[in-house]
Design an enzyme around this catalytic site. Structure first.
Site, PDB file in Angstrom:
ATOM      1  CG  HIS A 187      -2.094  -0.924   1.057  1.00  0.00           C
ATOM      2  ND1 HIS A 187      -3.126  -1.002   1.960  1.00  0.00           N
ATOM      3  CD2 HIS A 187      -2.408  -1.820   0.084  1.00  0.00           C
ATOM      4  CE1 HIS A 187      -4.017  -1.893   1.553  1.00  0.00           C
ATOM      5  NE2 HIS A 187      -3.600  -2.401   0.418  1.00  0.00           N
ATOM      6  CG  HIS A 282       2.612  -2.806   6.577  1.00  0.00           C
ATOM      7  ND1 HIS A 282       2.938  -4.065   6.139  1.00  0.00           N
ATOM      8  CD2 HIS A 282       1.527  -2.411   5.839  1.00  0.00           C
ATOM      9  CE1 HIS A 282       2.105  -4.426   5.167  1.00  0.00           C
ATOM     10  NE2 HIS A 282       1.239  -3.445   4.972  1.00  0.00           N
TER      11      HIS A 282
END
Length: 376
Positions: A187, A282
Site C-alpha cells: 500500500h 505495518h
C-alpha cells in the site's frame, strides 16, 4: 495713438496648408484578434483549476522529503505509541477496499485518457509520438506489477509459522496458524508511486490555457501574412498540423480539464490514505523500504530516463509552457521590452487580457514607428 496689433499667427493659414513635397506611406498592420469574453461559468472553472494546480503542483523534491520523513519518523512514533483507533484503522473501510486495493487501476483510469488527449493535441495528431508518450504509463505499470509481486514473494517465502509445524504460508494459514513474514507494505508503495506519477503526468496542463492564444494569433498571422508573430512556437507547423492542433484543442480541452480535476482529487485521497497506512499498518522498516523503492522508481524514470529520451509530459511539436518568462536571462540584463511584457498583471497565473492587449497594441505601434523611420 494706439497702433494696430499684428495677428499672432500671420501666416497660420499658409503653414496649415503646407504639404511636404514627398509623402511617406506604410502599410499598417491589423490588430490581433481579441479573445472571446469569459462567462461566469468559465471564470469559476478557472478558479477551480487554479486551486487544483496549487494543490497538485507542490515542489516534488519537498513532497518526496515529506514522504521520507513521515515514513520514518511518524511510523516510528506509531510503533512506539499506538494511535487511537478510528474508521481508517479498519482494513474494511470503504476507501481501503474500493480505492487503495485498486489503487493502480484508479490511477490509470484518470491518467491514461489525460495522457492520450493531451499528447494527441500537442503532438498535432502524430500517432507515433502519442505512442511514445504512452510508453511512460506502460513502464510505470511494469514497475508496479514487478514490485508488488516481489513484495508478496518475499513475505510468503521468508517467514515462519506459529505453531512451527508448517513451512509455507498457504499451508500455515489453511491449518489455522499465523504467518509472520517480512511484509513490505504494498500500500505504501502504490500510494506514493501513484501520486508521483499523477503529479508528473499532470504537468502537461501547465501553460495549457495559453495554447488558445497561440492558435488565435497564429491563425491571424497566417490569414493576413503578418510577420510580427514570426517568433510564435507554432510557426514551424504545417497547415495540416496546425488545423489538427486547433481542432483537437477545442474538442478535448473540456475533457482534459475534467480529468485534471479528477487527478487532483485522487492525489489528495492517496495522501490521506498514506497517512492512514503510516499510522495503523505495518512496521516502520516495512513502510520505509517500500516508500524508498517507490521514490527510486519515480526518480529513475521521470528524472533520468524520460528526460534523457526527451519524452517528458508536454514535449511535442511545439513548446507552450512558460513562454512569457525567460528564466535564463538575469533580471538586471533583460531588455525593457522584455521586462514590460513579463510585468503584465496576472490573475491566478494567467495574464489579464486587457493588459496583454494594451501591450500588444503598443508593440504594434513601435513596429509601425520603426517602419516610418526606416522609410524616412
Amino acid at each position: 495713438m494706439a497702433t494696430r496689433r499684428r495677428p499672432l499667427h500671420q501666416n497660420a493659414g499658409s503653414r496649415l496648408n503646407f504639404r511636404p513635397q514627398e509623402s511617406y506611406s506604410f502599410e499598417a498592420k491589423g490588430r490581433k484578434p481579441l479573445p472571446e469574453p469569459s462567462s461566469i461559468c468559465n471564470v469559476l472553472l478557472m478558479m477551480v483549476l487554479h486551486v487544483c494546480r496549487k494543490t497538485l503542483f507542490v515542489d516534488t523534491s519537498i513532497k518526496v522529503a515529506v514522504y521520507g520523513g513521515c515514513l520514518f519518523l511518524l511510523s516510528l512514533i506509531a510503533d512506539i505509541l499506538p494511535f487511537p483507533r478510528s474508521y481508517f484503522s479498519s482494513s474494511a473501510n470503504v476507501f481501503n477496499v474500493y480505492f487503495v486495493k485498486l489503487g493502480w487501476g484508479w490511477t490509470l483510469l484518470v491518467a491514461f485518457p489525460f495522457l492520450i488527449l493531451t499528447s494527441y493535441t500537442y503532438c498535432c495528431g502524430k500517432r507515433e509520438l502519442v505512442l511514445k508518450h504512452l510508453m511512460r504509463l506502460g513502464i510505470s505499470t511494469c514497475c508496479w506489477f514487478f514490485w508488488v509481486n516481489t513484495f508478496s514473494y518475499i513475505e510468503s517465502n521468508y517467514g515462519r509459522c506459529n505453531p512451527k509445524k508448517h513451512s509455507s504460508k498457504s499451508v500455515c494459514l489453511g491449518a489455522g496458524g499465523s504467518w509472520y513474514g517480512f511484509d513490505l507494505s504494498g500500500h505504501a508503495f502504490i500510494l506514493i508511486y501513484s501520486n508521483l506519477v499523477l503529479i508528473e503526468e499532470a504537468r502537461a496542463i501547465i501553460g495549457w490555457e495559453g495554447i488558445r492564444d497561440l492558435i488565435r494569433n497564429e491563425e491571424h498571422a497566417r490569414s493576413n501574412s503578418d510577420a510580427s508573430v514570426s517568433n510564435s512556437p507554432l510557426r514551424l507547423l504545417t497547415e495540416v498540423e496546425f488545423l489538427r492542433l486547433k481542432e483537437s484543442y477545442q474538442k478535448f480541452t473540456p475533457y482534459i480539464r475534467s480529468l485534471f480535476i479528477g487527478m487532483t482529487t485522487l492525489s489528495v485521497l492517496w495522501d490521506i490514505m498514506l497517512v492512514s497506512t503510516i499510522l495503523y499498518y505495518h512496521i516502520m522498516i516495512e513502510k520505509f523500504i517500500s516508500g524508498a523503492i517507490a521514490i527510486l522508481m519515480w526518480f529513475v524514470t521521470y528524472r533520468y530516463l524520460y528526460a534523457l529520451m526527451r519524452n517528458l509530459p508536454g514535449e511535442g511539436l511545439f513548446k507552450y509552457r512558460d513562454l512569457n518568462i525567460n528564466r535564463s536571462v538575469p533580471l538586471n540584463k533583460r531588455s525593457s521590452s522584455t521586462s514590460v511584457k513579463n510585468d503584465i498583471p496576472r490573475f491566478m497565473g494567467m495574464p489579464l487580457y486587457a493588459a496583454r492587449n494594451v501591450e500588444e497594441e503598443s508593440q504594434q505601434n513601435e513596429d509601425q514607428s520603426s517602419a516610418v523611420k526606416t522609410q524616412l
